[in-house]
Write a protein that holds these residues in place. Structure first.
Motif, PDB file in Angstrom:
ATOM      1  N   GLY A 241       0.781  -1.248   0.118  1.00 22.14           N
ATOM      2  CA  GLY A 241       0.131  -0.077  -0.117  1.00 22.14           C
ATOM      3  C   GLY A 241       0.817   1.381   0.041  1.00 22.14           C
ATOM      4  N   LEU A 242       2.242   1.202  -0.015  1.00 22.32           N
ATOM      5  CA  LEU A 242       2.990   2.283   0.150  1.00 22.32           C
ATOM      6  C   LEU A 242       3.336   2.846  -1.398  1.00 22.32           C
TER       7      LEU A 242
ATOM      8  N   ILE B 238       6.945   5.928  -7.161  1.00 20.11           N
ATOM      9  CA  ILE B 238       7.303   4.335  -7.070  1.00 20.11           C
ATOM     10  C   ILE B 238       5.975   3.895  -6.478  1.00 20.11           C
ATOM     11  N   ASP B 239       5.053   2.937  -7.141  1.00 17.78           N
ATOM     12  CA  ASP B 239       3.764   2.747  -6.608  1.00 17.78           C
ATOM     13  C   ASP B 239       3.826   1.015  -6.132  1.00 17.78           C
ATOM     14  N   ALA B 240       3.745   0.702  -4.851  1.00 19.41           N
ATOM     15  CA  ALA B 240       3.764  -0.578  -4.351  1.00 19.41           C
ATOM     16  C   ALA B 240       2.449  -1.187  -3.925  1.00 19.41           C
ATOM     17  N   ARG B 241       1.582  -0.263  -4.284  1.00 22.76           N
ATOM     18  CA  ARG B 241       0.089  -0.624  -3.754  1.00 22.76           C
ATOM     19  C   ARG B 241      -0.343  -2.018  -4.861  1.00 22.76           C
ATOM     20  N   SER B 242       0.110  -2.177  -5.868  1.00 17.10           N
ATOM     21  CA  SER B 242      -0.380  -3.491  -6.766  1.00 17.10           C
ATOM     22  C   SER B 242       0.695  -4.508  -6.209  1.00 17.10           C
TER      23      SER B 242
ATOM     24  N   LYS C 282       6.184  -6.389  -6.076  1.00  9.88           N
ATOM     25  CA  LYS C 282       7.282  -7.322  -6.447  1.00  9.88           C
ATOM     26  C   LYS C 282       8.341  -6.448  -7.010  1.00  9.88           C
ATOM     27  N   ALA C 283       8.208  -5.258  -7.769  1.00  9.56           N
ATOM     28  CA  ALA C 283       9.442  -4.499  -8.195  1.00  9.56           C
ATOM     29  C   ALA C 283      10.219  -3.960  -7.099  1.00  9.56           C
TER      30      ALA C 283
ATOM     31  N   ALA D 132      -7.267   1.321  -2.702  1.00 14.69           N
ATOM     32  CA  ALA D 132      -6.652   0.665  -1.752  1.00 14.69           C
ATOM     33  C   ALA D 132      -7.553  -0.795  -1.703  1.00 14.69           C
ATOM     34  N   LYS D 133      -8.639  -0.980  -2.132  1.00 16.28           N
ATOM     35  CA  LYS D 133      -9.254  -2.171  -1.624  1.00 16.28           C
ATOM     36  C   LYS D 133      -8.691  -3.574  -1.979  1.00 16.28           C
ATOM     37  N   ALA D 134      -7.812  -3.325  -3.165  1.00 13.74           N
ATOM     38  CA  ALA D 134      -7.146  -4.447  -3.651  1.00 13.74           C
ATOM     39  C   ALA D 134      -6.013  -5.021  -2.813  1.00 13.74           C
ATOM     40  N   ILE D 135      -5.735  -4.218  -1.862  1.00 11.86           N
ATOM     41  CA  ILE D 135      -4.400  -4.659  -0.732  1.00 11.86           C
ATOM     42  C   ILE D 135      -5.232  -5.642   0.204  1.00 11.86           C
TER      43      ILE D 135
END
Length: 333
Positions: free
Chosen positions: A105-106, A199-203, A208-209, A279-282
């Motif tokens: 989510g960060l 940088i998007d770590a929500r998905s 993974k990246a 955010a729902k996907a997390i």
């Protein structure tokens, strides 16, 4: 007769209240990773389970909640899983028993004119980077990024700015150059035109990246001693929280926000609804910990935390799924 009926109802209410089991719960901030907690509270799920919950919100971040748990001033923490690893390296037994957010989510955001380019990591040198609080997962995020690219925390300034509106204001006012934070701050920055996400770590793909794998974040955790002494309380907290996870899955972002207390909603409601939708996907669907995913936060912590790197960490003793599995609310796959 009416007076007798009212007296009976009042008496039953008093008995119910007297029988409610007290539990102190603390949350690190009202970022959206922790959303199932206020949903469970606002929908009355803890009361339904016979719990009398006292809530404390530490707006400074999850590290403050961890301190409160270790000090014994709270019973159950709403915080991040990686803290259980940290505590094991220090000889303390802190156990996660419900997973709320299965992914980071960060994001790392900057103003629209920032010259930081993630494709050129060295361009972060000299920047002031806002995090929620020292020792928080946002702190781990930026330290891991630096480590992965041959940089150190001496190359930047790391500043605690909290979350939500306070974090957005710090970026807007130029107190920081870059911001590592969660929704709703991430969405507010973009929707208001204050900056962009770099940088998007929500998905899952983004996580993974950044980390090399899925990075579980928000969980409910408690000291092993409390779990051993009060398993019935932990079970009731679990039941209520799973009800919230299932309810969130079945309802829209707009319906979720409509049930939240006003002090939880940051910024204007329209933007906040969009943040919840992002955010729902997390969120976890069943509250269970996935053992393979827990390797990711361990690898991140080992990269820069000397006490974790030197310790022999047994991930199997940092969490339990037994309360989720025992709950009638467990999703049957």
């Amino acid at each position: 007769m009416r007076n007798l009926l009212m007296a009976t109802v009042f008496g039953l209410a008093m008995v119910t209240a007297a029988q409610a089991e007290p539990v102190r719960m603390s949350v690190g901030s009202y970022n959206l990773n922790n959303l199932p907690f206020p949903v469970a509270e606002s929908l009355g799920f803890y009361k339904e389970e016979g719990l009398d919950v006292t809530i404390e919100n530490f707006a400074q971040g999850g590290s403050k909640v961890l301190q409160a748990l270790v000090a014994g001033s709270t019973d159950v923490a709403v915080g991040f899983y990686d803290h259980t690893i940290q505590m094991q390296s220090q000889g303390k037994h802190v156990i996660g028993f419900v997973q709320l957010a299965r992914n980071s989510g960060l994001v790392l955001a900057g103003k629209n004119d920032t010259d930081f380019d993630p494709a050129k990591p060295e361009t972060i040198k000299g920047k002031s980077v806002g995090i929620t609080a020292p020792g928080s997962s946002s702190d781990f995020f930026i330290r891991y990024y630096l480590k992965q690219h041959g940089l150190t925390d001496n190359d930047i300034s790391i500043i605690g700015v909290g979350s939500g509106a306070a974090a957005v204001a710090a970026l807007q006012q130029g107190k920081i150059d870059l911001l590592v934070n969660y929704d709703p701050a991430a969405t507010i920055v973009v929707e208001r035109g204050l900056g962009k996400i770099l940088i998007d770590a929500r998905s899952d793909e983004g996580a993974k990246a950044v980390y090399g794998g899925i990075y579980p974040t928000s969980v409910l955790y408690a000291n092993q001693d409390f779990i051993d002494k009060h398993p019935e309380v932990i079970q009731k907290v679990t039941n209520a929280t799973l009800k919230a996870l299932h309810w969130m899955k079945a309802h829209s972002a707009e319906e979720i926000v409509a049930r939240l207390p006003d002090d939880f909603v940051s910024g204007d409601k329209k933007t906040y609804i969009k943040a919840v939708d992002n955010a729902k996907a997390i969120f976890s669907e069943d509250g269970k910990f996935v053992p393979a995913d827990l390797e990711t936060p361990l690898a991140v912590l080992k990269s820069f935390n000397d006490s974790v790197a030197k310790a022999t960490i047994d991930l199997n003793t940092t969490y339990t799924n037994k309360f989720v599995e025992a709950s009638k609310q467990t999703v049957q796959n």
